[in-house]
Design a protein around this motif. Structure first.
Motif, short mmCIF file in Angstrom:
data_model
loop_
_atom_site.label_atom_id
_atom_site.label_comp_id
_atom_site.label_asym_id
_atom_site.label_seq_id
_atom_site.Cartn_x
_atom_site.Cartn_y
_atom_site.Cartn_z
N TYR A 218 17.76 67.81 18.68
CA TYR A 218 16.76 68.62 19.35
C TYR A 218 15.40 68.39 18.71
CZ TYR A 218 16.51 71.77 15.36
OH TYR A 218 16.29 72.27 14.10
N TRP B 87 20.07 60.71 28.72
CA TRP B 87 20.01 62.01 29.38
C TRP B 87 18.71 62.73 29.03
CZ3 TRP B 87 24.43 65.26 31.38
CH2 TRP B 87 25.46 64.43 31.85
N SER B 88 18.27 63.59 29.94
CA SER B 88 17.05 64.35 29.67
C SER B 88 17.35 65.47 28.68
CB SER B 88 16.51 64.95 30.96
OG SER B 88 17.46 65.85 31.51
N GLY C 126 24.64 69.68 25.56
CA GLY C 126 24.53 71.08 25.92
C GLY C 126 25.38 71.50 27.10
N GLN C 127 25.79 70.54 27.95
CA GLN C 127 26.61 70.89 29.10
C GLN C 127 28.09 70.97 28.74
OE1 GLN C 127 25.81 68.33 32.42
NE2 GLN C 127 23.68 68.97 32.60
N ALA D 10 17.06 69.39 27.59
CA ALA D 10 16.97 70.70 28.24
C ALA D 10 16.17 71.65 27.35
CB ALA D 10 18.37 71.26 28.49
N TYR E 110 13.69 71.63 22.68
CA TYR E 110 14.41 70.80 23.65
C TYR E 110 15.64 70.23 22.96
CZ TYR E 110 10.05 70.91 26.33
OH TYR E 110 8.96 71.31 27.05
N HIS E 111 16.77 70.23 23.67
CA HIS E 111 18.00 69.68 23.11
C HIS E 111 18.66 68.77 24.13
CE1 HIS E 111 20.64 72.24 25.58
NE2 HIS E 111 19.68 73.15 25.45
N CYS E 112 19.53 67.89 23.67
CA CYS E 112 20.18 66.93 24.53
C CYS E 112 21.07 67.64 25.56
CB CYS E 112 21.02 65.95 23.71
SG CYS E 112 21.92 64.75 24.72
N SER E 113 20.79 67.43 26.84
CA SER E 113 21.57 68.11 27.88
C SER E 113 22.98 67.55 27.99
CB SER E 113 20.86 67.98 29.23
OG SER E 113 20.66 66.62 29.57
N LYS E 114 23.19 66.32 27.52
CA LYS E 114 24.54 65.74 27.57
C LYS E 114 25.47 66.48 26.62
CE LYS E 114 26.85 61.26 27.71
NZ LYS E 114 26.69 59.80 27.57
#
Length: 234
Positions: free
Chosen positions: A61, A28-29, A51-52, A31, A45-49
């Motif tokens: 991060y 995953w990208s 963070g969602q 965020a 930047y942190h893992c969007s997987k």
């Protein structure tokens, strides 16, 4: 002006950074976010997987300034080598995978020779079988059965031979790709800042691993840069 800086930080690495878990690559990208609670706010930047709210990956991060400084330093390093000693840089890029490539080349050459030899044998057997059928030495039932068998093997061998040729040609392309990347690198003499153009031209992707904390409290984090045409060389 602060909003403009945030927008620049958010967009600069878009499409390049990828997060990876300690054990498995999540793919995953990352965020972009900002820590405004610190005395000195910073972007990261942190893992969007994670963070969602999926919580399927660790909350790893990397700070924007740390990533920026690292990527810029690596590009400056390769730029310096490309300007000062292009020949040795080319040798370094090629030698990095020479042993593995040569081993694979020998194996592929042996497989190709074996496949081509078998293809010639099958072609000969098919021709001989046709002569026997025409002369009435074998029945039409046997001819049809063997014909299907040989035709299937011919197709499989043709596919294998084509794939081996393509793989071997791709290995030869490695040297041309290295030269192409060095030529691009020489266009950017000692870059002093990162731009979207610079990243798009020289880098394919950036992978960020989860940081590991030592017993002394130190924080180590692996960042992998995959360059265009040549992949990871650091």
């Amino acid at each position: 002006r602060r909003k403009e800086k945030s927008a620049l930080r958010f967009s600069l690495f878009i499409g390049f950074y990828r997060s990876t878990d300690t054990q498995t690559v999540c793919g995953w990208s990352l965020a972009y976010g900002e820590n405004k609670q610190n005395k000195n706010p910073y972007g990261y930047y942190h893992c969007s997987k994670n963070g969602q709210g999926l919580r399927q990956c660790s909350m790893h991060y990397i700070r924007y300034d740390v990533l920026y400084a690292y990527v810029l330093a690596r590009l400056q390093y390769w730029s310096m080598l490309a300007q000062k000693d292009e020949d040795n840089l080319l040798k370094r890029l090629l030698n990095a995978s020479d042993r593995e490539r040569n081993s694979a080349k020998k194996k592929q050459a042996a497989e190709l020779k074996k496949a081509e030899k078998r293809k010639a044998e099958v072609d000969g057997l098919f021709a001989k079988m046709y002569e026997d059928w025409s002369a009435g030495r074998i029945t039409e039932y046997n001819f049809n059965m063997l014909s299907e068998k040989y035709q299937n093997e011919q197709k499989e061998l043709e596919t294998k031979i084509r794939q081996l040729h393509e793989t071997m040609e791709a290995a030869v392309q490695t040297a041309a790709d290295a030269e192409k990347w060095i030529a691009l690198m020489k266009q950017y003499v000692n870059p002093v800042e990162l731009t979207a153009e610079l990243l798009n031209t020289l880098i394919e992707k950036i992978t960020v691993h989860e940081a590991v904390k030592g017993e002394d409290g130190s924080r180590e984090q692996e960042v992998e840069i995959y360059y265009r045409f040549i992949g990871k060389i650091d």
